[in-house]
Design a protein around this motif. Structure first.
Motif, mmCIF file in Angstrom:
data_model
loop_
_atom_site.group_PDB
_atom_site.id
_atom_site.type_symbol
_atom_site.label_atom_id
_atom_site.label_comp_id
_atom_site.label_asym_id
_atom_site.label_seq_id
_atom_site.Cartn_x
_atom_site.Cartn_y
_atom_site.Cartn_z
ATOM 1 N N GLN A 109 0.844 -1.194 0.000
ATOM 2 C CA GLN A 109 0.000 0.000 0.000
ATOM 3 C C GLN A 109 0.886 1.252 0.000
ATOM 4 N N VAL A 110 0.668 2.108 -0.984
ATOM 5 C CA VAL A 110 1.435 3.343 -1.084
ATOM 6 C C VAL A 110 0.958 4.316 -0.016
ATOM 7 N N GLN A 111 1.893 4.867 0.718
ATOM 8 C CA GLN A 111 1.551 5.844 1.735
ATOM 9 C C GLN A 111 2.619 6.919 1.792
ATOM 10 N N PHE A 112 2.170 8.166 1.847
ATOM 11 C CA PHE A 112 3.060 9.300 2.051
ATOM 12 C C PHE A 112 2.655 9.993 3.339
ATOM 13 N N ALA A 150 7.913 8.180 2.319
ATOM 14 C CA ALA A 150 7.106 7.235 1.547
ATOM 15 C C ALA A 150 7.272 5.828 2.097
ATOM 16 N N SER A 151 6.201 5.072 2.083
ATOM 17 C CA SER A 151 6.254 3.655 2.444
ATOM 18 C C SER A 151 5.416 2.867 1.461
ATOM 19 N N GLY A 152 5.755 1.570 1.341
ATOM 20 C CA GLY A 152 5.061 0.733 0.374
ATOM 21 C C GLY A 152 5.315 1.179 -1.055
ATOM 22 N N PHE A 153 6.462 1.792 -1.247
ATOM 23 C CA PHE A 153 6.693 2.526 -2.494
ATOM 24 C C PHE A 153 8.170 2.832 -2.590
ATOM 25 N N THR A 154 8.763 2.622 -3.759
ATOM 26 C CA THR A 154 10.175 2.946 -3.959
ATOM 27 C C THR A 154 10.256 4.324 -4.608
ATOM 28 N N LEU A 155 10.538 5.301 -3.789
ATOM 29 C CA LEU A 155 10.514 6.682 -4.237
ATOM 30 C C LEU A 155 11.495 6.924 -5.380
ATOM 31 N N ALA A 156 12.590 6.183 -5.402
ATOM 32 C CA ALA A 156 13.619 6.383 -6.427
ATOM 33 C C ALA A 156 13.095 6.123 -7.841
ATOM 34 N N TYR A 170 -0.155 21.556 2.300
ATOM 35 C CA TYR A 170 0.889 21.154 1.370
ATOM 36 C C TYR A 170 0.958 19.632 1.302
ATOM 37 N N TYR A 171 1.075 19.135 0.087
ATOM 38 C CA TYR A 171 1.074 17.708 -0.173
ATOM 39 C C TYR A 171 2.285 17.314 -1.011
ATOM 40 N N CYS A 172 2.876 16.168 -0.690
ATOM 41 C CA CYS A 172 3.845 15.580 -1.606
ATOM 42 C C CYS A 172 3.102 14.544 -2.448
ATOM 43 N N GLU A 213 4.716 17.869 -15.875
ATOM 44 C CA GLU A 213 3.317 17.555 -16.183
ATOM 45 C C GLU A 213 2.336 17.958 -15.093
ATOM 46 N N ARG A 214 2.794 18.075 -13.856
ATOM 47 C CA ARG A 214 1.865 18.291 -12.743
ATOM 48 C C ARG A 214 0.780 17.209 -12.759
ATOM 49 N N ASP A 215 1.193 15.979 -12.887
ATOM 50 C CA ASP A 215 0.302 14.830 -12.998
ATOM 51 C C ASP A 215 0.442 14.005 -11.726
ATOM 52 N N TYR A 216 -0.496 14.188 -10.793
ATOM 53 C CA TYR A 216 -0.392 13.591 -9.469
ATOM 54 C C TYR A 216 -1.231 12.326 -9.379
ATOM 55 N N GLU A 217 -0.581 11.213 -9.124
ATOM 56 C CA GLU A 217 -1.301 9.947 -9.015
ATOM 57 C C GLU A 217 -1.483 9.532 -7.551
ATOM 58 N N TYR A 218 -0.456 9.661 -6.751
ATOM 59 C CA TYR A 218 -0.529 9.312 -5.335
ATOM 60 C C TYR A 218 -0.086 10.517 -4.512
ATOM 61 N N TRP A 219 -0.776 10.776 -3.424
ATOM 62 C CA TRP A 219 -0.367 11.840 -2.505
ATOM 63 C C TRP A 219 -0.801 11.508 -1.102
ATOM 64 N N GLY A 220 -0.236 12.262 -0.137
ATOM 65 C CA GLY A 220 -0.511 11.995 1.258
ATOM 66 C C GLY A 220 -1.653 12.834 1.797
ATOM 67 N N GLN A 221 -1.723 12.927 3.122
ATOM 68 C CA GLN A 221 -2.786 13.684 3.788
ATOM 69 C C GLN A 221 -2.470 15.167 3.900
ATOM 70 N N GLY A 222 -1.219 15.499 3.688
ATOM 71 C CA GLY A 222 -0.845 16.906 3.698
ATOM 72 C C GLY A 222 -0.424 17.409 5.071
ATOM 73 N N THR A 223 0.194 18.592 5.067
ATOM 74 C CA THR A 223 0.589 19.267 6.292
ATOM 75 C C THR A 223 0.248 20.751 6.135
ATOM 76 N N GLN A 224 -0.291 21.336 7.196
ATOM 77 C CA GLN A 224 -0.793 22.709 7.117
ATOM 78 C C GLN A 224 0.314 23.720 7.365
#
Length: 123
Positions: free
Chosen positions: A1-4, A24-30, A94-96, A107-118
């Motif tokens: 499961q991808v999680q940021f 990032a977890s469940g995901f190879t950021l590289a 703000y979201y990664c 592209e600014r093409d976002y497929e997965y992102w986290g819950q964000g930080t204010q």
């Protein structure tokens, strides 16, 4: 499961600095280009920055160019956003996210992102 998981948001005075981190977890950021975007209440999502996979080339929105710096540490599966000279108009969540950029294209093409930080910039 991808999680940021983003962190580092806070209340800061105008002109101040913050450093946001994203683990990032469940995901190879590289294997992915990574970006940051923000969204304020009642406003559209705004792509801020992207860092490519291969050569680490970076891209910035005009609104943050010269003030924000994106970086990545593939060994730690993290991406960061150093934010300097903050302005009240930078107030947002703000979201990664995964993104697509490189070879002069962003592209600014976002497929997965986290819950964000204010981030709140106010005196």
């Amino acid at each position: 499961q991808v999680q940021f998981v983003e962190s580092g948001g806070n209340l800061v005075q105008p002109g101040g600095s913050l450093r946001l981190s994203c683990v990032a977890s469940g995901f190879t950021l590289a294997n992915y280009a990574m970006g940051w975007f923000r969204q304020a209440p009642g406003k559209e999502r705004e792509g801020l920055s992207c860092i490519s996979i291969s050569d680490g080339s970076t891209y910035y929105a005009d609104s943050v160019k010269g003030r924000f710096t994106i970086s990545r540490d593939n060994a730690k599966n993290t991406v960061s956003l150093q934010m300097n000279s903050l302005k009240p108009e930078d107030t947002a969540r703000y979201y990664c996210a995964t993104d697509i950029c490189g070879a002069g294209v962003w592209e600014r093409d976002y497929e997965y992102w986290g819950q964000g930080t204010q981030v709140t910039v106010s005196s």
